[in-house]
Enzyme design. Structure first.
Site, PDB file in Angstrom:
ATOM      1  N   LYS A 168       1.090  -0.817   0.180  1.00  0.00           N
ATOM      2  CA  LYS A 168      -0.123   0.195  -0.172  1.00  0.00           C
ATOM      3  C   LYS A 168       1.023   1.430   0.512  1.00  0.00           C
ATOM      4  CE  LYS A 168      -2.217  -1.138   4.108  1.00  0.00           C
ATOM      5  NZ  LYS A 168      -1.629  -1.768   4.333  1.00  0.00           N
ATOM      6  N   ARG A 209      -9.024   1.443   9.319  1.00  0.00           N
ATOM      7  CA  ARG A 209      -8.987   0.261   9.723  1.00  0.00           C
ATOM      8  C   ARG A 209      -9.933  -0.822  10.409  1.00  0.00           C
ATOM      9  NH1 ARG A 209      -2.726   0.964   9.455  1.00  0.00           N
ATOM     10  NH2 ARG A 209      -1.994  -0.388   9.273  1.00  0.00           N
ATOM     11  N   ARG A 267      11.417  -5.547   4.703  1.00  0.00           N
ATOM     12  CA  ARG A 267      11.254  -4.689   3.955  1.00  0.00           C
ATOM     13  C   ARG A 267      11.911  -2.878   5.116  1.00  0.00           C
ATOM     14  NH1 ARG A 267       5.190  -2.076   4.916  1.00  0.00           N
ATOM     15  NH2 ARG A 267       5.414  -2.570   6.556  1.00  0.00           N
ATOM     16  N   ARG A 319      11.646  -1.592  10.108  1.00  0.00           N
ATOM     17  CA  ARG A 319      10.729  -0.849  11.665  1.00  0.00           C
ATOM     18  C   ARG A 319      10.655  -1.378  12.982  1.00  0.00           C
ATOM     19  NH1 ARG A 319       5.132   0.041   7.894  1.00  0.00           N
ATOM     20  NH2 ARG A 319       4.170  -0.513   9.643  1.00  0.00           N
ATOM     21  N   ARG A 351      -0.292  -8.369  13.210  1.00  0.00           N
ATOM     22  CA  ARG A 351      -0.475  -8.170  13.034  1.00  0.00           C
ATOM     23  C   ARG A 351      -1.658  -7.867  11.635  1.00  0.00           C
ATOM     24  NH1 ARG A 351       4.372  -4.813  10.953  1.00  0.00           N
ATOM     25  NH2 ARG A 351       3.291  -3.381   9.737  1.00  0.00           N
TER      26      ARG A 351
HETATM   27  P1  AMP Z   1       0.757   1.324   8.243  1.00  0.00           P
HETATM   28  O1  AMP Z   1       1.867   1.897   8.862  1.00  0.00           O
HETATM   29  O2  AMP Z   1       0.038   1.641   8.162  1.00  0.00           O
HETATM   30  O3  AMP Z   1       1.436  -0.353   8.710  1.00  0.00           O
HETATM   31  O4  AMP Z   1       0.238   1.469  10.417  1.00  0.00           O
HETATM   32  C1  AMP Z   1       1.796   0.854  11.781  1.00  0.00           C
HETATM   33  C2  AMP Z   1       1.031   0.808  13.010  1.00  0.00           C
HETATM   34  O5  AMP Z   1       0.251   1.886  13.182  1.00  0.00           O
HETATM   35  C3  AMP Z   1      -1.016  -0.244  12.737  1.00  0.00           C
HETATM   36  O6  AMP Z   1      -0.056  -2.164  13.309  1.00  0.00           O
HETATM   37  C4  AMP Z   1      -1.240   0.368  14.205  1.00  0.00           C
HETATM   38  O7  AMP Z   1      -0.251  -0.099  15.624  1.00  0.00           O
HETATM   39  C5  AMP Z   1      -1.106   1.709  14.010  1.00  0.00           C
HETATM   40  N1  AMP Z   1      -2.773   2.433  13.294  1.00  0.00           N
HETATM   41  C6  AMP Z   1      -1.843   3.026  11.800  1.00  0.00           C
HETATM   42  N2  AMP Z   1      -3.141   3.384  11.796  1.00  0.00           N
HETATM   43  C7  AMP Z   1      -4.165   2.629  12.154  1.00  0.00           C
HETATM   44  C8  AMP Z   1      -5.421   3.366  11.840  1.00  0.00           C
HETATM   45  N3  AMP Z   1      -6.158   3.788  10.655  1.00  0.00           N
HETATM   46  N4  AMP Z   1      -6.136   2.719  13.158  1.00  0.00           N
HETATM   47  C9  AMP Z   1      -5.527   2.281  14.443  1.00  0.00           C
HETATM   48  N5  AMP Z   1      -4.194   1.637  13.886  1.00  0.00           N
HETATM   49  C10 AMP Z   1      -2.972   2.200  13.475  1.00  0.00           C
END
Ligand code: AMP
Length: 207
Positions: free
Chosen positions: A13, A88, A122, A152, A163
């Site tokens: 994404k 989400r 990654r 990360r 996740r």
């Molecule tokens: P991402 O970079 O999109 O993979 O997000 C990393 C982490 O941030 C996720 O695993 C969640 O812990 C938190 N996070 C990101 N976006 C959201 C969201 N829309 N709702 C809740 N937690 C989020």
């Protein structure tokens, strides 16, 4: 153009969102990047988010919804935006419906068996948030801005499994939610970055 990209962690994404935002000149709104910026700044929200992110759990809906709502009011969103990692949960999706109307939901489909390897491979840039596959890297610096590349903290095998399971139970139901609204385009995310970009562009060029 008002878009969202949906898909499991590791579907691509972020990479595809970066390409689309440059091509269509729209704002890239990644809630993950926004939370990581809060962690970097050492804010109260950042320290709360850090624990949840590193445990592979979601940050509470009210925090995320408030954050996105104020981000969408910023000037750079006037020409359009792409939501990456938001909504989400069903509650987030319903709240978003009260703020804006989406033109398209790009659903990037990648079977679970590919995800763990992709995520553990990654690397992300600490400066521009660019995302790269370690196996394709020719240098240890970001090819977009020269920044440092890191893994990360939540890109470990243990956290990834949590996740993926959070995605299955809380986020995947959104595919049906948006399908009922008639705005979902399914994209096979297993090909090369370039071929997935082409498939996405074909859908977005028609909007
Ligand atoms: P991402 O970079 O999109 O993979 O997000 C990393 C982490 O941030 C996720 O695993 C969640 O812990 C938190 N996070 C990101 N976006 C959201 C969201 N829309 N709702 C809740 N937690 C989020």
């Amino acid at each position: 153009m008002q878009l969202m990209f949906l898909g499991p962690p590791g579907a691509g994404k972020g990479t595809q969102a970066q390409n689309a935002c440059v091509k269509y000149d729209i704002a890239h709104i990644s809630t993950g990047d926004m939370l990581r910026a809060e962690i970097k700044k050492g804010t109260e929200l950042g320290s709360k988010a850090k624990k949840l992110i590193e445990a592979g759990k979601l940050v509470p809906d009210d925090i995320i919804i408030g954050m996105v709502e104020s981000r969408l009011k910023q000037d750079d969103c006037r020409n359009g935006f792409l939501l990456d990692g938001f909504p989400r949960t069903l509650e987030q999706a319903k709240a978003l419906d009260g703020i804006v109307s989406l033109d398209k939901c790009i659903n990037i489909v990648v079977p679970n068996k590919h995800l763990v390897a992709r995520i553990c491979d990654r690397r992300v840039c600490t400066e521009c948030n660019g995302t790269f596959a370690l196996k394709l890297l020719e240098s240890d610096q970001c090819e977009l801005c020269g920044g440092s590349l890191i893994q990360r903290a939540d890109d470990t095998e243990e956290t990834v499994l949590s996740r993926i399971s959070v995605y299955e139970t809380q986020t995947k139901p959104l595919v049906d939610y948006y399908r009922k609204k008639g705005i979902v385009a399914d994209i096979d995310g297993t090909g090369s970055i370039e071929s997935v970009t082409k498939d996405i562009d074909r859908v977005l060029d028609k909007i």
